[in-house]
Every structure is written in structure tokens, then in C-alpha cells.
Design a protein around this motif. Sequence first.
Motif, PDB file in Angstrom:
ATOM      1  N   GLN A  35      -1.507 -38.145 -28.932  1.00 62.05           N
ATOM      2  CA  GLN A  35      -1.774 -38.390 -27.518  1.00 62.05           C
ATOM      3  C   GLN A  35      -1.236 -37.246 -26.658  1.00 62.05           C
ATOM      4  OE1 GLN A  35      -4.112 -40.825 -28.132  1.00 62.05           O
ATOM      5  NE2 GLN A  35      -3.469 -41.499 -26.066  1.00 62.05           N
ATOM      6  N   SER A  36      -0.060 -36.759 -27.021  1.00 64.61           N
ATOM      7  CA  SER A  36       0.536 -35.665 -26.273  1.00 64.61           C
ATOM      8  C   SER A  36      -0.319 -34.398 -26.386  1.00 64.61           C
ATOM      9  CB  SER A  36       1.951 -35.383 -26.761  1.00 64.61           C
ATOM     10  OG  SER A  36       2.514 -34.270 -26.132  1.00 64.61           O
ATOM     11  N   GLN A  37      -0.832 -34.145 -27.607  1.00 65.39           N
ATOM     12  CA  GLN A  37      -1.677 -32.971 -27.818  1.00 65.39           C
ATOM     13  C   GLN A  37      -2.988 -33.076 -27.035  1.00 65.39           C
ATOM     14  OE1 GLN A  37      -1.929 -33.028 -32.094  1.00 65.39           O
ATOM     15  NE2 GLN A  37      -0.095 -31.729 -32.351  1.00 65.39           N
ATOM     16  N   LYS A  38      -3.522 -34.330 -26.953  1.00 61.02           N
ATOM     17  CA  LYS A  38      -4.750 -34.532 -26.183  1.00 61.02           C
ATOM     18  C   LYS A  38      -4.499 -34.236 -24.695  1.00 61.02           C
ATOM     19  CE  LYS A  38      -6.905 -38.004 -29.163  1.00 61.02           C
ATOM     20  NZ  LYS A  38      -7.362 -39.427 -29.267  1.00 61.02           N
ATOM     21  N   MET A  39      -3.335 -34.717 -24.190  1.00 63.91           N
ATOM     22  CA  MET A  39      -3.031 -34.490 -22.780  1.00 63.91           C
ATOM     23  C   MET A  39      -2.860 -33.004 -22.506  1.00 63.91           C
ATOM     24  SD  MET A  39      -3.135 -37.385 -21.346  1.00 63.91           S
ATOM     25  CE  MET A  39      -2.380 -36.973 -19.769  1.00 63.91           C
ATOM     26  N   GLU A  40      -2.231 -32.272 -23.430  1.00 67.95           N
ATOM     27  CA  GLU A  40      -2.069 -30.833 -23.259  1.00 67.95           C
ATOM     28  C   GLU A  40      -3.415 -30.138 -23.254  1.00 67.95           C
ATOM     29  OE1 GLU A  40       0.549 -29.461 -26.276  1.00 67.95           O
ATOM     30  OE2 GLU A  40       2.337 -30.422 -25.449  1.00 67.95           O
ATOM     31  N   ALA A  41      -4.335 -30.590 -24.136  1.00 63.76           N
ATOM     32  CA  ALA A  41      -5.648 -29.988 -24.208  1.00 63.76           C
ATOM     33  C   ALA A  41      -6.422 -30.224 -22.918  1.00 63.76           C
ATOM     34  CB  ALA A  41      -6.438 -30.550 -25.386  1.00 63.76           C
ATOM     35  N   ILE A  42      -6.289 -31.417 -22.363  1.00 67.27           N
ATOM     36  CA  ILE A  42      -6.963 -31.749 -21.103  1.00 67.27           C
ATOM     37  C   ILE A  42      -6.387 -30.912 -19.980  1.00 67.27           C
ATOM     38  CG2 ILE A  42      -7.303 -33.544 -19.376  1.00 67.27           C
ATOM     39  CD1 ILE A  42      -7.421 -35.580 -21.652  1.00 67.27           C
ATOM     40  N   GLY A  43      -5.062 -30.746 -20.001  1.00 67.09           N
ATOM     41  CA  GLY A  43      -4.411 -29.959 -18.963  1.00 67.09           C
ATOM     42  C   GLY A  43      -4.827 -28.499 -19.035  1.00 67.09           C
TER      43      GLY A  43
END
Length: 217
Positions: A209-217
Motif C-alpha cells: 500500500q505504501s509503494q502504491k501511494m508513493e507511485a501515485i505521488g
Amino acid sequence: HNTVWGSVLLGFSIMVALALSYSISKPITSLARVAQTISDGSRDELIEIKARDETGLLGHSFNTMMTNIKRAQTALIDSNDRFVTVLDSVDATIYVADLETYDILFMNNSMKGVFGTDQLGRKCYEVFRGLDRPCPECRNKELLDSEGNATGMVMWEDINPTTGRWYMNYDRAITWIDNRMVHLQIAVDTTLTRELEDKRRQAEYQLRQSQKMEAIG
């Protein structure tokens, strides 16, 4: 004189007969007495042997037999003590129950520590599951084939409703000391392993989930 000698010979004959009867009956009486003590559970008493005739040979053979039985019994007790010591040292709960009556026949120390010491003779489903009838998940029918022979190990995992902990159960049928087939279960507590596995999966999920949020950011 003839009458006197006849009386003497008669008395002597009676004495010899009595002595001979005593010498024969005493070993037999001793054998019967010792046999009675054996039937009462004793293995320590032997027959006193004084004669070297057939009764003495019988007594000697009987004593040899009893000595061999006592030696075998001692070896069996020692072997059983070693076996129980090993089972009590295993970090797993182990029990044996009758396949038909579900009566508990043996529990190791780990099992006693969890469910109490005075459980022998009680129903396994009552003690271990708190039920009034055999468990729905009971593996007894899987442990024997149609001819009554052991099928091998059956492995399954579940949560015990009495302790609230997870166990990996290893069940199989074995031949008991009286030659009947019984249910042996060795269960390993897997609660901590499952908790660690759940934490690992949760951590991996949070990482994704953290990696997904970083990718979105």
C-alpha cells in the motif's frame, strides 16, 4: 518274637511311607503355595529345593521360569519408563484413546499440563473439546482400512475450542499393549507461528500500500 518283629517292621514301614510321602508332597505343596502367590501378583518367592529327584527338577524348572519372567518384567518396566520419559520431554501434547469407546488411555505431561492430570478413563471429546458426543472432525474412521489395518498418518490443523489455540495434529492408529488398535495423536501448538505469519502478511500488505501511494505521488 514273630509278632514283635512283625509289629516293628510294620511300624518301620509306616515311618518310611510317611517320610517318603512327606518328601514328595512337600515340594508339591511348596509349588502350589508359590503358584498361589504368583496368581496374587507376586514374583519374588521361589521354591525351596532340597531333593534331586523329579520333584526337585520340577522345582528347579519352576524357579528358572519365574526368574526369567521377573527379568523380562523388569526389562519391560524399564523400557516403558524410558518410553514415557521421552514422551513427557516432547514439547507437544500427546494422548492415546480407544478407537471405539473414546476412553483416554494415556496422556503425556504436556497434555496433563493443559487439560489436567486426572483424565484417564474419561472420553477424549469431553476432556479436549468440551463436547457430549464424538467430535464432528474426529479422524477415527480414517485411521483404519476396511480390514482393520492402520492406514498411516492423518495430518490436520484446527483451533481447539477449549484452549483457543491452533494445533497441527498428527493422528494414526497403533497397536496398544493389549493388542487392540488405538488412536494416537501428537499435536503441536502452531498459534505463535500463525500469529507471526499473520503479522508478516500484514506487513507485506502495508508495504504494498505504501509503494502504491508513493507511485501515485
